[in-house]
Design a protein around this motif. Structure first.
Motif, PDB file in Angstrom:
ATOM      1  N   THR A 299     108.759  46.990   1.918  1.00  0.00           N
ATOM      2  CA  THR A 299     108.270  47.468   3.286  1.00  0.00           C
ATOM      3  C   THR A 299     106.633  47.446   3.106  1.00  0.00           C
ATOM      4  OG1 THR A 299     110.267  48.837   3.527  1.00  0.00           O
ATOM      5  CG2 THR A 299     108.472  49.360   4.889  1.00  0.00           C
ATOM      6  N   ASN A 300     106.285  46.884   4.211  1.00  0.00           N
ATOM      7  CA  ASN A 300     104.710  46.796   4.356  1.00  0.00           C
ATOM      8  C   ASN A 300     104.154  46.121   3.715  1.00  0.00           C
ATOM      9  OD1 ASN A 300     104.900  48.714   6.858  1.00  0.00           O
ATOM     10  ND2 ASN A 300     104.877  50.407   5.416  1.00  0.00           N
TER      11      ASN A 300
ATOM     12  N   TYR B 286     100.167  47.213   3.172  1.00  0.00           N
ATOM     13  CA  TYR B 286      99.236  47.017   4.144  1.00  0.00           C
ATOM     14  C   TYR B 286      98.174  48.247   4.336  1.00  0.00           C
ATOM     15  CZ  TYR B 286      97.281  47.221   8.918  1.00  0.00           C
ATOM     16  OH  TYR B 286      96.327  47.138   9.681  1.00  0.00           O
ATOM     17  N   GLN B 287      98.723  49.266   4.413  1.00  0.00           N
ATOM     18  CA  GLN B 287      97.716  50.560   4.585  1.00  0.00           C
ATOM     19  C   GLN B 287      96.736  50.626   3.219  1.00  0.00           C
ATOM     20  OE1 GLN B 287     101.017  50.662   4.229  1.00  0.00           O
ATOM     21  NE2 GLN B 287     101.626  52.346   2.838  1.00  0.00           N
TER      22      GLN B 287
END
Length: 211
Positions: A119-120, A169-170
């Motif tokens: 995820t992400n 991503y973050q």
């Protein structure tokens, strides 16, 4: 859009057999669904990626075979072993972008890093590098492409078992400004240097790149 992703080493068989399956199912998908374009993605049964040497060969042969006889819009999905903010991820991305461009695919669809299951774990930097590598090799002769790919794939395929997951991503972007972190910019430049050392002058000719 219609999509199908044959599995190399699975029920489809080996390299030649999976290529035949890929060609047949690609053509059949247009007939069955009346789609306007097709998204491919030969996947390695052991590694779950599209950037392996064998799956790239299948994707290239399939595209070349279809493009020689039909005017169909073909794309390819990207599943890398390594994750964002790693040089390995960008090198895998480069190998597939080069393969797809040289074999005549019209659409590049990526990048689902970390095998597309975390995820992400996808960012715009992988997509940027994908597009740049496609531009970098457009029009090059097949002999040069094959030589380039042999060197490039050899740089990362030995690291499948220890491939870095990368960062979500973050942790790769400033989520307010939507800009990549300095760490990822440094990784990007490292990958650019590798591609430049392999003989591609796209980045040295650009008026501006990421600072």
């Amino acid at each position: 859009m219609t999509e199908q992703m044959p599995i190399y080493g699975g029920y489809a068989g080996g390299l030649e057999e999976t290529t035949i399956v890929d060609v047949a199912t690609t053509i059949n998908s247009f007939i069955m669904t009346q789609s306007t374009w097709h998204l491919d993605g030969p996947t390695h049964v052991r590694w779950g990626i599209t950037t392996a040497r064998e799956t790239l060969a299948i994707a290239a042969a399939c595209s070349l075979a279809i493009e020689s006889s039909y005017e169909l819009i073909l794309g390819n999905q990207y599943y890398t072993m390594a994750g964002p903010c790693t040089v390995m991820c960008l090198l895998e991305t480069a190998a597939q972008a080069i393969t797809d461009t040289a074999s005549g695919r019209e659409i590049l669809s990526g990048v689902a890093a970390s095998k597309g299951v975390a995820t992400n774990y996808t960012t715009g930097m992988e997509a940027r590098f994908m597009g740049e590598c496609a531009h970098a090799v457009a029009g090059l002769p097949s002999e040069q492409i094959n030589e380039l790919l042999n060197k490039l794939i050899g740089m990362y395929e030995k690291n499948y078992k220890t491939a870095p997951k990368g960062k979500p991503y973050q942790e790769c972007y400033d989520t307010i400004k939507l800009e990549p972190t300095q760490e990822y910019i440094d990784v990007y430049h490292e990958a650019v240097k590798i591609m430049t050392d392999l003989g591609l002058d796209y980045w040295t000719k650009k008026e501006s790149i990421i600072d």
